[in-house]
Scaffold this motif. Structure first.
Motif, PDB file in Angstrom:
ATOM      1  N   GLY A 187      60.608  38.289  83.443  1.00 59.66           N
ATOM      2  CA  GLY A 187      61.606  39.345  83.529  1.00 59.66           C
ATOM      3  C   GLY A 187      62.614  39.248  82.396  1.00 59.66           C
ATOM      4  O   GLY A 187      62.747  38.200  81.751  1.00 59.66           O
ATOM      5  N   CYS A 188      63.292  40.362  82.155  1.00 56.53           N
ATOM      6  CA  CYS A 188      64.359  40.360  81.156  1.00 56.53           C
ATOM      7  C   CYS A 188      65.452  41.316  81.609  1.00 56.53           C
ATOM      8  O   CYS A 188      65.165  42.428  82.064  1.00 56.53           O
ATOM      9  CB  CYS A 188      63.809  40.769  79.789  1.00 56.53           C
ATOM     10  SG  CYS A 188      65.053  40.649  78.487  1.00 56.53           S
ATOM     11  N   VAL A 190      69.306  43.035  80.660  1.00 57.46           N
ATOM     12  CA  VAL A 190      70.389  43.298  79.706  1.00 57.46           C
ATOM     13  C   VAL A 190      71.559  43.841  80.512  1.00 57.46           C
ATOM     14  O   VAL A 190      71.409  44.797  81.267  1.00 57.46           O
ATOM     15  CB  VAL A 190      69.961  44.342  78.648  1.00 57.46           C
ATOM     16  CG1 VAL A 190      71.119  44.611  77.677  1.00 57.46           C
ATOM     17  CG2 VAL A 190      68.717  43.866  77.904  1.00 57.46           C
ATOM     18  N   PHE A 208      70.045  46.814  82.648  1.00 55.97           N
ATOM     19  CA  PHE A 208      68.687  47.211  82.276  1.00 55.97           C
ATOM     20  C   PHE A 208      67.775  46.059  82.678  1.00 55.97           C
ATOM     21  O   PHE A 208      68.004  44.923  82.258  1.00 55.97           O
ATOM     22  CB  PHE A 208      68.564  47.420  80.768  1.00 55.97           C
ATOM     23  CG  PHE A 208      69.478  48.492  80.226  1.00 55.97           C
ATOM     24  CD1 PHE A 208      69.085  49.826  80.213  1.00 55.97           C
ATOM     25  CD2 PHE A 208      70.736  48.160  79.719  1.00 55.97           C
ATOM     26  CE1 PHE A 208      69.925  50.805  79.702  1.00 55.97           C
ATOM     27  CE2 PHE A 208      71.581  49.138  79.217  1.00 55.97           C
ATOM     28  CZ  PHE A 208      71.178  50.468  79.208  1.00 55.97           C
ATOM     29  N   THR A 209      66.768  46.334  83.488  1.00 58.87           N
ATOM     30  CA  THR A 209      65.911  45.231  83.919  1.00 58.87           C
ATOM     31  C   THR A 209      64.443  45.598  83.749  1.00 58.87           C
ATOM     32  O   THR A 209      64.035  46.713  84.036  1.00 58.87           O
ATOM     33  CB  THR A 209      66.164  44.858  85.391  1.00 58.87           C
ATOM     34  OG1 THR A 209      65.682  45.913  86.231  1.00 58.87           O
ATOM     35  CG2 THR A 209      67.645  44.662  85.680  1.00 58.87           C
ATOM     36  N   VAL A 210      63.695  44.620  83.265  1.00 65.40           N
ATOM     37  CA  VAL A 210      62.244  44.796  83.137  1.00 65.40           C
ATOM     38  C   VAL A 210      61.575  43.615  83.829  1.00 65.40           C
ATOM     39  O   VAL A 210      61.974  42.469  83.616  1.00 65.40           O
ATOM     40  CB  VAL A 210      61.815  44.823  81.646  1.00 65.40           C
ATOM     41  CG1 VAL A 210      60.294  44.917  81.535  1.00 65.40           C
ATOM     42  CG2 VAL A 210      62.462  45.999  80.923  1.00 65.40           C
ATOM     43  N   ILE A 227      66.088  46.539  92.873  1.00 62.05           N
ATOM     44  CA  ILE A 227      67.472  46.994  93.032  1.00 62.05           C
ATOM     45  C   ILE A 227      68.243  46.076  93.988  1.00 62.05           C
ATOM     46  O   ILE A 227      69.369  45.671  93.715  1.00 62.05           O
ATOM     47  CB  ILE A 227      67.493  48.464  93.489  1.00 62.05           C
ATOM     48  CG1 ILE A 227      66.945  49.328  92.343  1.00 62.05           C
ATOM     49  CG2 ILE A 227      68.908  48.905  93.849  1.00 62.05           C
ATOM     50  CD1 ILE A 227      66.621  50.730  92.735  1.00 62.05           C
ATOM     51  N   ILE A 270      71.630  50.895  87.579  1.00 65.39           N
ATOM     52  CA  ILE A 270      70.526  49.947  87.377  1.00 65.39           C
ATOM     53  C   ILE A 270      69.310  50.713  86.845  1.00 65.39           C
ATOM     54  O   ILE A 270      68.799  51.622  87.502  1.00 65.39           O
ATOM     55  CB  ILE A 270      70.158  49.243  88.701  1.00 65.39           C
ATOM     56  CG1 ILE A 270      71.387  48.499  89.262  1.00 65.39           C
ATOM     57  CG2 ILE A 270      68.990  48.272  88.490  1.00 65.39           C
ATOM     58  CD1 ILE A 270      71.265  48.098  90.717  1.00 65.39           C
ATOM     59  N   ILE A 271      68.926  50.375  85.635  1.00 63.89           N
ATOM     60  CA  ILE A 271      67.779  51.034  85.008  1.00 63.89           C
ATOM     61  C   ILE A 271      66.665  49.999  84.961  1.00 63.89           C
ATOM     62  O   ILE A 271      66.889  48.874  84.526  1.00 63.89           O
ATOM     63  CB  ILE A 271      68.135  51.498  83.576  1.00 63.89           C
ATOM     64  CG1 ILE A 271      69.361  52.435  83.641  1.00 63.89           C
ATOM     65  CG2 ILE A 271      66.974  52.196  82.887  1.00 63.89           C
ATOM     66  CD1 ILE A 271      70.587  51.913  82.969  1.00 63.89           C
ATOM     67  N   TYR A 272      65.484  50.367  85.448  1.00 60.77           N
ATOM     68  CA  TYR A 272      64.459  49.330  85.544  1.00 60.77           C
ATOM     69  C   TYR A 272      63.106  49.827  85.063  1.00 60.77           C
ATOM     70  O   TYR A 272      62.857  51.022  84.979  1.00 60.77           O
ATOM     71  CB  TYR A 272      64.328  48.835  86.990  1.00 60.77           C
ATOM     72  CG  TYR A 272      63.695  49.858  87.898  1.00 60.77           C
ATOM     73  CD1 TYR A 272      64.475  50.810  88.541  1.00 60.77           C
ATOM     74  CD2 TYR A 272      62.306  49.894  88.082  1.00 60.77           C
ATOM     75  CE1 TYR A 272      63.895  51.767  89.350  1.00 60.77           C
ATOM     76  CE2 TYR A 272      61.724  50.845  88.890  1.00 60.77           C
ATOM     77  CZ  TYR A 272      62.519  51.784  89.522  1.00 60.77           C
ATOM     78  OH  TYR A 272      61.950  52.731  90.316  1.00 60.77           O
ATOM     79  N   LYS A 273      62.261  48.862  84.747  1.00 55.45           N
ATOM     80  CA  LYS A 273      60.881  49.190  84.411  1.00 55.45           C
ATOM     81  C   LYS A 273      59.965  48.090  84.946  1.00 55.45           C
ATOM     82  O   LYS A 273      60.293  46.912  84.839  1.00 55.45           O
ATOM     83  CB  LYS A 273      60.719  49.317  82.888  1.00 55.45           C
ATOM     84  CG  LYS A 273      59.311  49.684  82.489  1.00 55.45           C
ATOM     85  CD  LYS A 273      59.206  50.205  81.079  1.00 55.45           C
ATOM     86  CE  LYS A 273      57.776  50.708  80.865  1.00 55.45           C
ATOM     87  NZ  LYS A 273      57.518  51.100  79.494  1.00 55.45           N
ATOM     88  N   ILE A 274      58.847  48.506  85.521  1.00 51.71           N
ATOM     89  CA  ILE A 274      57.873  47.541  86.030  1.00 51.71           C
ATOM     90  C   ILE A 274      56.716  47.455  85.031  1.00 51.71           C
ATOM     91  O   ILE A 274      56.196  48.485  84.588  1.00 51.71           O
ATOM     92  CB  ILE A 274      57.330  47.986  87.404  1.00 51.71           C
ATOM     93  CG1 ILE A 274      58.484  48.112  88.413  1.00 51.71           C
ATOM     94  CG2 ILE A 274      56.268  47.008  87.915  1.00 51.71           C
ATOM     95  CD1 ILE A 274      58.103  48.830  89.705  1.00 51.71           C
ATOM     96  N   VAL A 293      63.686  38.835  90.947  1.00 52.60           N
ATOM     97  CA  VAL A 293      64.593  39.938  90.647  1.00 52.60           C
ATOM     98  C   VAL A 293      66.071  39.608  90.870  1.00 52.60           C
ATOM     99  O   VAL A 293      66.946  40.365  90.472  1.00 52.60           O
ATOM    100  CB  VAL A 293      64.214  41.163  91.495  1.00 52.60           C
ATOM    101  CG1 VAL A 293      62.889  41.717  91.035  1.00 52.60           C
ATOM    102  CG2 VAL A 293      64.135  40.799  92.980  1.00 52.60           C
TER     103      VAL A 293
END
Lengths: 334, 452, 282, 151
Positions: A187-188, A190, A208-210, A227, A270-274, A293
């Protein structure tokens, strides 16, 4: 009044399952008289959605329709041994066990269907609750019908059993040499923050989460974890501890008025991407996601405050008080 | 992505939702039986002391009080929660016999006709305790001058002797878990920079909205059904069987929907007391913890202190890392040795560091036992590693992203514990994060991959 | 008249409350909204033989007059939302208390008695120099709110009296309230500051009320600060100087939420923000 | 003392102690499943019920208070198995995980929208500040509510 902005990052990995393995999960899938299936697990539904995810895995493995799967959980009398619902192990460990059990059921269904349809089992396809002769998809028999007939007509029990364990790794006590985990998820995060230099308050503006989860068996539930985990991380970063004067025990918190959780209005954007990178060890490639997470949020926020004020606060949580003290230390050293 | 699947990869609705929105989901607190009794604990007012006297006579006279349970009612009092995975030795009493080791430790249990009576009677039990100086600070606890609170003579767990569930028995062991690879002292000597950092996470509470609730119901033939808010029904079964001295198969553990866990409901930390009480009185007994008990008695995430010494080259590589991790187990062992190992083997984080020396200490103090919480061990090392990465990058004057890209582990490398890395994917994930957050990175970083 | 001395009583008039109080004395616990009182019972801090619930007593009202505001003691905070005619400090204090159920339950009168970290309404009312209307067997009297607190949980009220209303006579022309909480919407007051001010036509302070909440068991007026700024123009030097004396002679709470050091720092910041905002014409 | 009230439309008569909370009576004596104990001090909102249409923490309400009143829980919202809009929105938005806070959340939203059908974000966050959720991170809950407001 001065407001300083900063951005921080955190890159993380997450080892799926119990450390060093040796944590078995076992399941039994049993067809009901009406041809639906009960999946018995001793895992526990904590809200993460295990009932749903395990049903998806079972449906996929059997070839049954998801509506015909019921996952029964949390009872040692009904279900065989499972180590427990923790360490992000259930999707991975129990998922693997269910695939094995489901494949046993699938083979039984194909055998019975071959008797009903009078073709070789190798010529049959099974998917989504239907069984048909390869190449003739419009002529099918339902999985429910086959599972039911197996019991009432063909005298065949439709039961599948599955077990999964990552054999325990023994550690070399001199070097720590070992095989601790089945797979790593990644995970990363920002974090963008704003710091009020007069009150020391930190406002998290955006996260920002990936997350790389192997395979998202249910993207909606993964989103729920992302989330929820972010907000738990937010609390840990800024406010939460039961011993505000650790290691002293004075002022140990006793209620939500002292241990204050964020509420609906306190949550940043919270902006995320899987991202998927399937692991051969996981069920359909899945890794554990529930815990990862929560882990990158606090370091990303603390690093963002470091970026904003030029001082690294090293002790969680970074309360306004610690921020003010850090600022005044910085002022002195100038 | 998942076209080859019919149902895996689909955003199916959480099957629990219909029950939740109509209020029909059943939690443990909805379970009750005719003739059911309620329980409350008499708790230690001090973090450490000798129990001199327990006088239950006044409390017993309160109408509605059925029985007061003390240590002598427990068939096999001393246990360790994680015996199932080989952790030992047993060090925790179901109810203390002669000493208390944290503030709030349950000294005895009052069983009464209702919750209010049990609570009132609990206040009427007189306990005389000779207070002893508590051990609260981990660094202090490790010093020879510290009062010793463990029977084996030191305030740290002994690793390597087979009692950690990770090594083979037969060795003497030592009070730390060790990970060693390469030559860290040489790396530190040859480094262009050595950067030190020390990071602390204090205890954090899981705080699920549903508190701990348990109902134990005796069944005919030395059998028992336990309805409880647990994440691990088989742990509960094994531990209750051990302390009651009955076969595990006599016990049925049921966890209906649980109102959040986050690791706080992994330890069988109160079921054993309810089980003993139910067996003693021969009637169903319910124990519902207050929110105050959730904060002061239930496990927390451990306090963890991690110190790093990083050997850096001026071109931005981590050549070596020396680390010391202290994990505050609280008064008893619970799952802590496991947590220490999980964190210590991973102190490189998702980075490649060829020379390492990591020491993990499981330290005992006079506070409530700590245990697993969401990302046990991993939350802690991730925090320390990522703060140290930032500190390293600042010292080198290198961009935070560049430093992470350069040091991210690659497939084909070997981890600190000698494991071949074959599922590295950090660089790809960081690229996604960079795109999501609108960061522009130089091409040489964007061209990197976990396979090169 | 009934001789029963235990149970749940829900009298319908102030007179009935007073007669119950006389009869039950300290056996009874008065419950208004319940947010504070019921916890005392469930945490076994008190074990009253009787409950006198004020739910049916008609003290739920707001009366606006030309130069005064009177609010009945059992008026829930929810009643005060969206009232544009309230003095600013009071309006802001009401807005700063979040949670729909809480605002429906908590009453203005209850807030006067509830110790920190509650008491935001009381802090605002102090800055408006409010008076409390107390009714007892021998009639009605009024007490300045600033003279109501005698110590932690000790009030200038007689055993046979009840609080029926709070009244602000001659509200100051300008008032403001600021507070800090752990999260924007969540958590109790770490520190709050309310200021009521009247300036003369030369911009000099004619009347100043400076109230601080969350720092001690009950809110208080910073008399020294008030004296320092009265009769003077609010210069930066004056504001900065006065801010140093907000907690003179006061022992500030040190607890799980914040240290006393931090509470004092943040009170100072809030005080200065209010005054600089006023001098900037805000 | 004996109290009489209506619970989700049905008459209830029960003997209570004057110091007993409504939460205890509903949960431990009347077996009301959808009202949950979470903190006992009005912080978490898991015990919220509507009394004559207004939201109250049942842990901070004495049982005597509801004598002659109407108490509603989330269990009575759905009519003939048909979910209300808010319930549907919670399902569609995955706005619950463990579900322990959900009945309180739904009732508070109902009470808010009854008074104020199109609340601003500020008003929404203000209203929800007395309801804790440890699982969802609130975002799905907020999305669910917004989807109802838009309609």
């Amino acid at each position: 009044m001065a407001k300083l902005r900063g951005r921080g990052i955190a890159a993380i990995c997450y080892p799926t399952g119990m450390n060093l393995g040796g944590d078995p999960s076992q399941t039994v899938i049993i067809a009901q008289p009406d041809g639906t299936f009960v999946v018995n697990v001793a895992s526990v539904e904590l809200g993460q959605g295990l009932r749903t995810v395990l049903a998806q895995i079972a449906a996929e493995a059997i070839g049954a329709s998801i509506e015909d799967i019921e996952v029964r959980f949390g009872d040692t009398q009904l279900a065989p041994h499972d180590t427990g619902t923790f360490a992000s192990r259930t999707t991975h460990r129990m998922g693997n066990a269910i695939i094995k059990a489901g494949q046993e059921v699938r083979q039984i269904l194909l055998d019975v269907a071959s008797k009903i349809l009078e073709v070789s089992p190798q010529d049959l396809e099974i998917r989504n609750g239907k069984i048909w002769v390869r190449g003739v998809p419009d002529k099918f028999i339902s999985v429910r019908e086959v599972a039911s007939q197996a019991q009432f007509v063909y005298n065949i029990p439709v039961v599948g059993k599955g077990h999964y364990v990552k054999p325990k790794s023994i550690v070399d006590p001199e070097t720590g040499e070992s095989d601790p985990h089945s797979t790593m998820a990644h995970g990363c995060v920002v974090a963008d923050v704003e710091v009020d230099t007069e009150t020391g308050e930190v406002t998290v503006l955006r996260l920002f989460t990936v997350y790389e989860v192997g395979r998202a068996v249910n993207p909606k539930l993964v989103e729920g974890q992302i989330i929820g985990g972010a907000v738990m991380g937010l609390g840990a970063a800024l406010r939460e501890t039961v011993y505000p004067r650790y290691p002293q025990i004075i002022h140990q918190t006793t209620s939500f008025r002292e241990y204050v959780l964020p509420t609906a209005g306190d949550v940043p954007k919270i902006i995320y991407k899987i991202v998927e990178s399937p692991t051969p060890t996981g069920p359909y490639g899945a890794k554990g996601v529930g815990e990862m997470v929560a882990n990158g949020i606090a370091p990303a926020i603390v690093n963002a405050v470091y970026d904003a004020i030029g001082v690294q606060i090293t002790e969680l949580p970074i309360t306004p008080e610690k921020v003010l003290k850090a600022l005044s230390e910085k002022g002195k050293s100038k | 992505m998942s076209e080859q699947f019919s149902i895996v990869g689909k955003p199916i609705m959480n099957a629990q939702l219909l029950g939740h929105v109509t209020g029909s989901t059943q939690y443990v607190d909805e379970i009750s039986f005719p003739g059911m009794l309620w329980m409350k604990a008499v708790r230690s007012p001090v973090p450490r002391g000798k129990i001199r006297r327990i006088d239950t006579s006044k409390a017993e006279k309160l109408p509605g009080v059925v029985r007061i349970i003390t240590a002598k009612d427990v068939p096999n009092n001393i246990h360790v929660n994680m015996a199932a995975i080989g952790i030992g030795p047993p060090d925790e009493p179901v109810l203390p016999e002669d000493e208390v080791n944290y503030k709030g430790e349950a000294i005895c249990l009052v069983v009464a006709k209702d919750e209010e009576t049990a609570a009132k009677a609990a206040e009427m039990v007189e306990v005389e305790i000779e207070e002893l100086p508590p051990v609260l600070d981990m660094e202090e606890a490790l010093k020879p001058s510290a009062p010793v609170i463990k029977k084996w003579g030191m305030n740290a767990f002994i690793f390597g002797s087979g009692m950690d569930g990770a090594t083979r028995p037969g060795r003497p062991g030592r009070p730390l878990f060790l990970v060693k690879r390469g030559e860290v002292e040489i790396a530190l000597k040859q480094a262009d920079y050595v950067v030190e950092g020390s990071y602390l996470i204090p205890p954090i509470e899981h705080a699920p909205i549903e508190p701990h609730v348990c109902v134990a119901k005796p069944e005919p033939g030395q059998r028992l059904t336990i309805y409880t808010t647990t994440q691990a029904p088989y742990f509960v079964r094994d531990n209750v069987a051990t302390i009651l001295n009955i076969p595990p198969s006599n016990i049925r553990v049921v966890a209906p929907a649980v109102g959040g866990g986050f690791g706080g409901k992994v330890d069988p930390e109160f079921e054993m007391q309810v089980a003993v009480a139910a067996m003693c009185v021969g009637r169903p007994v319910k124990w519902r913890w207050t929110r105050e008990e959730e904060f002061t008695i239930s496990t927390t995430r451990p306090a963890v202190k991690i110190e790093f010494q990083d050997a850096l080259s001026k071109d931005g590589l981590i050549l070596g890392r020396k680390a010391r991790l202290l994990h505050d187990s609280g008064a008893y062992t619970r799952t802590s040795p496991y947590g220490v190992i999980k964190a210590t083997v991973n102190l490189s984080g998702p980075y490649y560091i060829p020379n390492v020396h990591y020491e993990g200490y499981c330290v005992y103090t006079n506070r409530q036992p700590s245990s697993a919480m969401r990302g046990y061990g991993v939350f802690e090392f991730s925090y320390a590693v990522e703060l140290q990465m930032e500190r390293d990058a600042k010292k080198l004057g290198i961009d935070s992203w560049e430093f992470r890209f350069k040091n991210a582990y690659r497939n084909g490398q070997v981890s600190a514990t000698g494991k071949l890395i074959d599922d590295a994917y950090l660089i790809e994930v960081m690229k996604e994060a960079v795109a999501l957050a609108g960061v522009s990175l130089p091409n040489h970083l964007l061209q990197m991959s976990s396979w090169g | 008249m009934s001789l029963i001395t235990s149970g749940y009583f829900a009298p319908v008039s102030v007179r009935e409350v007073l007669s119950l109080k006389r009869r039950l004395r300290d056996k009874a616990l008065i419950v208004a909204g319940g947010t504070a009182a019921v916890q005392l019972i469930s945490k076994m801090i008190v074990e009253p033989q009787a409950i006198i619930s004020l739910e049916k007593v008609p003290l739920d009202y707001v009366k606006m007059r030309a130069n005064s505001v009177e609010i009945g003691a059992t008026t829930p905070l929810a009643r005060l939302i969206h009232r544009k005619d309230l003095p600013d400090a009071l309006k802001k204090a009401v807005e700063s208390i979040h949670g729909l159920a809480l605002k429906d339950m908590a009453t203005v009168g209850g807030n006067i008695f509830t110790p920190a970290p509650a008491g935001d309404i009381a802090t605002a009312l102090l800055s408006l120099d409010a008076v409390l209307i107390l009714r007892g067997a021998r009639g009605t009297r009024s007490v300045q709110l600033s003279k109501f607190y005698r110590g932690p949980l000790q009030f200038n009220i007689k055993p046979d009296e009840i609080l029926t209303a709070v009244r602000v006579n001659r509200p100051p022309r300008m008032s403001a309230f600021l507070k800090q909480t752990p999260w924007k919407y969540s958590g109790p007051t770490i520190a709050s500051v309310a200021v009521g001010l009247d300036l003369d036509k030369n911009g000099k302070t004619r009347r100043a009320m400076v109230a601080l909440g969350g720092l001690t068991t009950h809110p208080y007026r910073a008399k020294k600060v008030e004296k320092m700024i009265t009769g003077k123009k609010l210069s930066e030097q004056l504001i900065e100087g006065a801010a140093q004396h907000l907690t003179d002679g006061v022992e500030v709470i040190d607890d799980a939420l914040a240290s006393s050091w931090y509470r004092m720092r943040v009170a100072e910041v809030l005080f200065k923000r209010i005054l600089y905002n006023i001098t900037a014409g805000g | 003392m004996r109290i009489r009230f209506r619970l989700d439309g049905q008459s209830v008569e029960v003997d209570v102690k004057h110091t007993e909370t409504l939460l205890r009576v509903l949960k431990d004596r009347l077996g009301v499943g959808s009202v949950h104990f979470g903190c006992g001090e009005g912080s978490c909102g898991a015990c919220i019920v509507l009394i004559d249409g207004r939201p109250r923490y049942s842990c901070l309400t004495l049982a005597g208070y509801v004598d002659g009143k109407e108490v509603s829980t989330v269990a009575a919202l759905a009519r003939d198995g048909e979910l209300t809009e808010i319930q549907k929105a919670f399902v569609e938005n995955n706005a619950a995980q463990c579900g322990y806070c959900t009945p309180g959340m739904i009732l508070i939203v109902r009470a808010l929208l009854e008074k104020n059908p199109s609340p601003s974000d500020e008003e929404l966050f203000d209203a929800l500040a007395g309801n804790l959720c440890r699982c969802t991170g609130y975002v799905p809950i907020i999305n669910a509510i917004r989807s109802v407001i838009k309609r």
